[in-house]
Design a protein around this motif. Structure first.
Motif, PDB file in Angstrom:
ATOM      1  N   PRO A 118       0.808  -1.231   0.000  1.00 17.00           N
ATOM      2  CA  PRO A 118       0.000   0.000   0.000  1.00 17.00           C
ATOM      3  C   PRO A 118       0.837   1.274   0.000  1.00 17.00           C
ATOM      4  O   PRO A 118       0.317   2.357  -0.292  1.00 17.00           O
ATOM      5  CB  PRO A 118      -0.814  -0.122   1.297  1.00 17.00           C
ATOM      6  CG  PRO A 118      -0.002  -1.008   2.186  1.00 17.00           C
ATOM      7  CD  PRO A 118       0.672  -1.985   1.256  1.00 17.00           C
ATOM      8  N   ARG A 119       2.135   1.161   0.310  1.00 19.41           N
ATOM      9  CA  ARG A 119       2.994   2.357   0.346  1.00 19.41           C
ATOM     10  C   ARG A 119       3.603   2.660  -1.019  1.00 19.41           C
ATOM     11  O   ARG A 119       4.234   3.704  -1.185  1.00 19.41           O
ATOM     12  CB  ARG A 119       4.104   2.151   1.373  1.00 19.41           C
ATOM     13  CG  ARG A 119       3.624   1.906   2.799  1.00 19.41           C
ATOM     14  CD  ARG A 119       4.740   1.393   3.671  1.00 19.41           C
ATOM     15  NE  ARG A 119       5.252   0.107   3.183  1.00 19.41           N
ATOM     16  CZ  ARG A 119       6.260  -0.561   3.725  1.00 19.41           C
ATOM     17  NH1 ARG A 119       6.901  -0.045   4.765  1.00 19.41           N
ATOM     18  NH2 ARG A 119       6.644  -1.713   3.227  1.00 19.41           N
ATOM     19  N   TYR A 120       3.456   1.749  -1.963  1.00 18.69           N
ATOM     20  CA  TYR A 120       4.047   1.918  -3.288  1.00 18.69           C
ATOM     21  C   TYR A 120       3.004   2.402  -4.285  1.00 18.69           C
ATOM     22  O   TYR A 120       1.823   2.021  -4.211  1.00 18.69           O
ATOM     23  CB  TYR A 120       4.613   0.590  -3.789  1.00 18.69           C
ATOM     24  CG  TYR A 120       5.985   0.238  -3.282  1.00 18.69           C
ATOM     25  CD1 TYR A 120       6.510   0.803  -2.118  1.00 18.69           C
ATOM     26  CD2 TYR A 120       6.771  -0.687  -3.964  1.00 18.69           C
ATOM     27  CE1 TYR A 120       7.757   0.472  -1.658  1.00 18.69           C
ATOM     28  CE2 TYR A 120       8.041  -1.041  -3.506  1.00 18.69           C
ATOM     29  CZ  TYR A 120       8.528  -0.450  -2.353  1.00 18.69           C
ATOM     30  OH  TYR A 120       9.776  -0.786  -1.887  1.00 18.69           O
ATOM     31  N   GLU A 165      -6.690   3.229  -4.250  1.00 19.98           N
ATOM     32  CA  GLU A 165      -7.452   4.078  -5.158  1.00 19.98           C
ATOM     33  C   GLU A 165      -8.102   3.292  -6.290  1.00 19.98           C
ATOM     34  O   GLU A 165      -8.780   3.877  -7.137  1.00 19.98           O
ATOM     35  CB  GLU A 165      -6.551   5.161  -5.740  1.00 19.98           C
ATOM     36  CG  GLU A 165      -5.931   6.088  -4.693  1.00 19.98           C
ATOM     37  CD  GLU A 165      -5.033   7.134  -5.314  1.00 19.98           C
ATOM     38  OE1 GLU A 165      -5.573   8.032  -6.001  1.00 19.98           O
ATOM     39  OE2 GLU A 165      -3.799   7.042  -5.136  1.00 19.98           O
ATOM     40  N   PHE A 166      -7.901   1.963  -6.316  1.00 25.62           N
ATOM     41  CA  PHE A 166      -8.420   1.123  -7.392  1.00 25.62           C
ATOM     42  C   PHE A 166      -9.496   0.179  -6.873  1.00 25.62           C
ATOM     43  O   PHE A 166      -9.551  -0.148  -5.682  1.00 25.62           O
ATOM     44  CB  PHE A 166      -7.299   0.288  -8.015  1.00 25.62           C
ATOM     45  CG  PHE A 166      -6.260   1.091  -8.742  1.00 25.62           C
ATOM     46  CD1 PHE A 166      -6.394   1.361 -10.091  1.00 25.62           C
ATOM     47  CD2 PHE A 166      -5.142   1.582  -8.072  1.00 25.62           C
ATOM     48  CE1 PHE A 166      -5.440   2.097 -10.761  1.00 25.62           C
ATOM     49  CE2 PHE A 166      -4.186   2.312  -8.731  1.00 25.62           C
ATOM     50  CZ  PHE A 166      -4.331   2.577 -10.092  1.00 25.62           C
ATOM     51  N   SER A 167     -10.318  -0.294  -7.785  1.00 25.15           N
ATOM     52  CA  SER A 167     -11.281  -1.339  -7.449  1.00 25.15           C
ATOM     53  C   SER A 167     -10.556  -2.691  -7.376  1.00 25.15           C
ATOM     54  O   SER A 167      -9.379  -2.806  -7.751  1.00 25.15           O
ATOM     55  CB  SER A 167     -12.372  -1.409  -8.527  1.00 25.15           C
ATOM     56  OG  SER A 167     -11.814  -1.858  -9.761  1.00 25.15           O
ATOM     57  N   GLY A 168     -11.265  -3.727  -6.902  1.00 21.41           N
ATOM     58  CA  GLY A 168     -10.643  -5.041  -6.791  1.00 21.41           C
ATOM     59  C   GLY A 168     -10.175  -5.586  -8.127  1.00 21.41           C
ATOM     60  O   GLY A 168      -9.068  -6.131  -8.238  1.00 21.41           O
ATOM     61  N   GLY A 169     -10.991  -5.418  -9.165  1.00 26.13           N
ATOM     62  CA  GLY A 169     -10.595  -5.889 -10.484  1.00 26.13           C
ATOM     63  C   GLY A 169      -9.396  -5.149 -11.035  1.00 26.13           C
ATOM     64  O   GLY A 169      -8.503  -5.746 -11.653  1.00 26.13           O
ATOM     65  N   GLN A 170      -9.348  -3.835 -10.798  1.00 26.59           N
ATOM     66  CA  GLN A 170      -8.203  -3.045 -11.249  1.00 26.59           C
ATOM     67  C   GLN A 170      -6.929  -3.438 -10.500  1.00 26.59           C
ATOM     68  O   GLN A 170      -5.847  -3.503 -11.087  1.00 26.59           O
ATOM     69  CB  GLN A 170      -8.496  -1.555 -11.059  1.00 26.59           C
ATOM     70  CG  GLN A 170      -9.536  -1.002 -12.010  1.00 26.59           C
ATOM     71  CD  GLN A 170      -9.921   0.425 -11.687  1.00 26.59           C
ATOM     72  OE1 GLN A 170      -9.979   0.818 -10.510  1.00 26.59           O
ATOM     73  NE2 GLN A 170     -10.184   1.220 -12.711  1.00 26.59           N
ATOM     74  N   ARG A 171      -7.061  -3.714  -9.198  1.00 29.38           N
ATOM     75  CA  ARG A 171      -5.882  -4.138  -8.435  1.00 29.38           C
ATOM     76  C   ARG A 171      -5.358  -5.479  -8.946  1.00 29.38           C
ATOM     77  O   ARG A 171      -4.141  -5.691  -9.002  1.00 29.38           O
ATOM     78  CB  ARG A 171      -6.239  -4.230  -6.943  1.00 29.38           C
ATOM     79  CG  ARG A 171      -6.362  -2.894  -6.260  1.00 29.38           C
ATOM     80  CD  ARG A 171      -6.324  -3.019  -4.754  1.00 29.38           C
ATOM     81  NE  ARG A 171      -7.503  -3.675  -4.206  1.00 29.38           N
ATOM     82  CZ  ARG A 171      -8.570  -3.027  -3.726  1.00 29.38           C
ATOM     83  NH1 ARG A 171      -8.602  -1.705  -3.734  1.00 29.38           N
ATOM     84  NH2 ARG A 171      -9.590  -3.692  -3.225  1.00 29.38           N
TER      85      ARG A 171
END
Length: 340
Positions: A118-120, A165-171
């Motif tokens: 999460p820090r990257y 900042e992304f949805s699950g699918g985007q992640r």
């Protein structure tokens, strides 16, 4: 053993990955009770994956699917057996050599949030393997990151955003981009869509199929969802309590399963037609999944097996462990009394 040799020989043509008698045992020596013994998470697994092929690995939770995937990548120590990748047994390599070999085989994890730092930023996440393996200068790495984002269907303005900042699918697309950064030939996907909504699952699966055709990737697709596995896999291996009990082409497995455990799994798949759903017979297995610390003697499945119970629980099932044998030219099953 002759049948297992025949099985291995018949399936190793153009094999990218050849797993032979893989064992992963976790010793039980710690804790207050100081118990001996071991958890037999993977207990003599054999299968191959051809170049450009998807092999689905299915079974109940706790059967050893994820452990198998991590053992192939040498993320956990292997107790016995061979993992032959591109003709090389990677279980014999030094830690440094294994690390270099991992550039050719990567993993996509189940949870697309916890597997991303999460820090990257996205650029740092995707670029990290390129930096670690020294794949170009800063300009070349930046260009490669942009190419990867485009490949997985994300805009380049995502570069400086963070995972939250992304949805699950985007992640999960970010995770795929990271896995593809070093141009691997094999991806081990461990429940890659189980944490996503159904509509998003279809998008990610379609993306994986497109990437496979475009890049010539091979997949080991690990899942408990047989509907998903049917959609994406050319062949399917069914796992029970650390062992492969059936392996064949996807169409063959779903049309004519031979192992009673496979039949029980398939009977649990919901059918879209309410009339057929109401009339079909569900196979409910007795009892719970046995402990891998003390698996049943003989066939591990015999205490829950409807076939063994119908036959009066034969001595052979209780005492003799079945080997994975060829029932037909490309259909292997580990059962003393396979059902046609």
């Amino acid at each position: 053993m002759a049948d297992e040799t025949m099985l291995a020989t018949s399936m190793t043509t153009d094999a990218l990955l050849d797993v032979q008698d893989l064992k992963v045992y976790f010793p039980m020596t710690g804790g207050l009770l100081q118990r001996g013994g071991a958890v037999r998470a993977v207990d003599g697994v054999n299968f191959t994956i051809r170049r450009g092929e998807t092999l689905g690995l299915v079974g109940e939770s706790g059967c050893g699917k994820s452990t198998t995937g991590r053992a192939i990548l040498q993320l956990i120590p292997v107790t016995g057996g061979k993992v032959i990748f591109n003709g090389m047994d990677i279980t014999k390599l030094s830690p440094k050599a294994v690390r270099q070999k991992r550039a050719e085989m990567q993993m996509v994890f189940q949870d697309p949030f916890s597997s991303l730092d999460p820090r990257y930023t996205v650029a740092q996440i995707i670029g990290e393997p390129l930096v670690n393996f020294k794949r170009g200068n800063n300009r070349e790495i930046d260009q490669r990151i942009r190419e990867l984002l485009s490949t997985v269907g994300l805009p380049t303005n995502s570069l400086n955003r963070y995972p939250h900042e992304f949805s699950g699918g985007q992640r999960q697309r970010v995770g795929l981009a990271r896995a593809l950064a070093l141009n691997p030939s094999l991806l081990i996907a461990d429940e890659p869509v189980s944490a996503l909504d159904v509509s998003v699952q279809a998008q990610v699966l379609n993306l994986m199929e497109d990437l496979q055709q475009k890049l010539g990737l091979a997949y080991l697709f690990i899942s408990h969802n047989l509907s998903v596995v049917r959609h994406i896999s050319q062949r399917v291996a069914v796992m029970y309590l650390g062992r492969i009990v059936e392996i064949t082409a996807s169409r063959q497995l779903y049309a004519q399963p031979l192992h009673p455990y496979t039949k029980a799994l398939l009977s649990a798949i919901p059918m879209p037609d309410p009339v057929l759903e109401a009339t079909r017979q569900r196979i409910v297995l007795a009892g719970d999944l046995p402990s891998p610390v003390a698996p049943p003697s003989g066939c591990h499945f015999h205490p829950r097996c409807p076939r063994a119970q119908a036959l009066g629980n034969p001595e052979r099932c209780r005492q003799e462990s079945p080997t994975l044998t060829m029932a037909t030219l490309d259909h292997a099953v580990a059962c003393h009394f396979p059902e046609a």
